[in-house]
Design a protein around this motif. Structure first.
Motif, PDB file in Angstrom:
ATOM      1  N   THR A 217       0.832  -1.207   0.000  1.00 48.12           N
ATOM      2  CA  THR A 217       0.000   0.000   0.000  1.00 48.12           C
ATOM      3  C   THR A 217       0.862   1.251   0.000  1.00 48.12           C
ATOM      4  OG1 THR A 217      -1.763  -1.152   1.151  1.00 48.12           O
ATOM      5  CG2 THR A 217      -1.802   1.249   1.245  1.00 48.12           C
ATOM      6  N   GLN A 218       1.907   1.261   0.814  1.00 50.42           N
ATOM      7  CA  GLN A 218       2.811   2.414   0.851  1.00 50.42           C
ATOM      8  C   GLN A 218       3.492   2.615  -0.497  1.00 50.42           C
ATOM      9  OE1 GLN A 218       5.363   1.495   4.157  1.00 50.42           O
ATOM     10  NE2 GLN A 218       4.006   2.448   5.653  1.00 50.42           N
TER      11      GLN A 218
ATOM     12  N   SER B 279       1.669   6.736  -6.821  1.00 45.04           N
ATOM     13  CA  SER B 279       0.593   7.662  -7.204  1.00 45.04           C
ATOM     14  C   SER B 279       1.015   9.112  -6.987  1.00 45.04           C
ATOM     15  CB  SER B 279      -0.670   7.373  -6.394  1.00 45.04           C
ATOM     16  OG  SER B 279      -1.175   6.105  -6.716  1.00 45.04           O
ATOM     17  N   ALA B 280       1.708   9.369  -5.892  1.00 45.68           N
ATOM     18  CA  ALA B 280       2.179  10.728  -5.624  1.00 45.68           C
ATOM     19  C   ALA B 280       3.192  11.156  -6.678  1.00 45.68           C
ATOM     20  CB  ALA B 280       2.802  10.808  -4.234  1.00 45.68           C
ATOM     21  N   GLY B 281       4.093  10.258  -7.043  1.00 47.51           N
ATOM     22  CA  GLY B 281       5.088  10.572  -8.071  1.00 47.51           C
ATOM     23  C   GLY B 281       4.437  10.886  -9.403  1.00 47.51           C
ATOM     24  N   ILE B 282       3.425  10.122  -9.757  1.00 45.82           N
ATOM     25  CA  ILE B 282       2.710  10.358 -11.019  1.00 45.82           C
ATOM     26  C   ILE B 282       1.986  11.696 -10.981  1.00 45.82           C
ATOM     27  CG2 ILE B 282       0.773   9.556 -12.434  1.00 45.82           C
ATOM     28  CD1 ILE B 282       1.693   6.685 -11.749  1.00 45.82           C
ATOM     29  N   ALA B 283       1.369  12.028  -9.852  1.00 43.85           N
ATOM     30  CA  ALA B 283       0.663  13.307  -9.728  1.00 43.85           C
ATOM     31  C   ALA B 283       1.625  14.477  -9.886  1.00 43.85           C
ATOM     32  CB  ALA B 283      -0.049  13.381  -8.378  1.00 43.85           C
ATOM     33  N   VAL B 284       2.792  14.384  -9.261  1.00 46.16           N
ATOM     34  CA  VAL B 284       3.785  15.455  -9.378  1.00 46.16           C
ATOM     35  C   VAL B 284       4.265  15.571 -10.825  1.00 46.16           C
ATOM     36  CG1 VAL B 284       6.124  16.142  -8.703  1.00 46.16           C
ATOM     37  CG2 VAL B 284       4.514  15.353  -6.974  1.00 46.16           C
ATOM     38  N   MET B 285       4.463  14.440 -11.493  1.00 44.08           N
ATOM     39  CA  MET B 285       4.907  14.465 -12.889  1.00 44.08           C
ATOM     40  C   MET B 285       3.863  15.126 -13.791  1.00 44.08           C
ATOM     41  SD  MET B 285       6.116  11.332 -15.385  1.00 44.08           S
ATOM     42  CE  MET B 285       6.860  10.508 -14.028  1.00 44.08           C
TER      43      MET B 285
END
Length: 61
Positions: free
Chosen positions: A13-14, A20-26
């Motif tokens: 999960t982590q 997901s956070a990395g993709i959002a920032v990208m």
């Protein structure tokens, strides 16, 4: 060393949250890049151009 099911689940999960956070920032960075490119293109279109510039070359031999 064995990992329990609960630990494995938390780890997975982590990992998904970090991905997901990395993709959002990208995506944010890509959108900002597109906006900057758009603004630069518009700025270049609006730049005043001297039509006689570049027609003559001063050369001495």
């Amino acid at each position: 060393m064995e990992m329990g099911i609960a630990q494995l689940s938390m780890s997975m999960t982590q990992s998904r949250v970090a991905e997901s956070a990395g993709i959002a920032v990208m995506k944010i960075a890509m959108d900002a890049g597109k906006e900057n490119a758009s603004q630069m293109t518009e700025m270049m279109k609006n730049a005043a151009v001297d039509p006689s510039r570049g027609n003559y070359i001063d050369a001495r031999v």
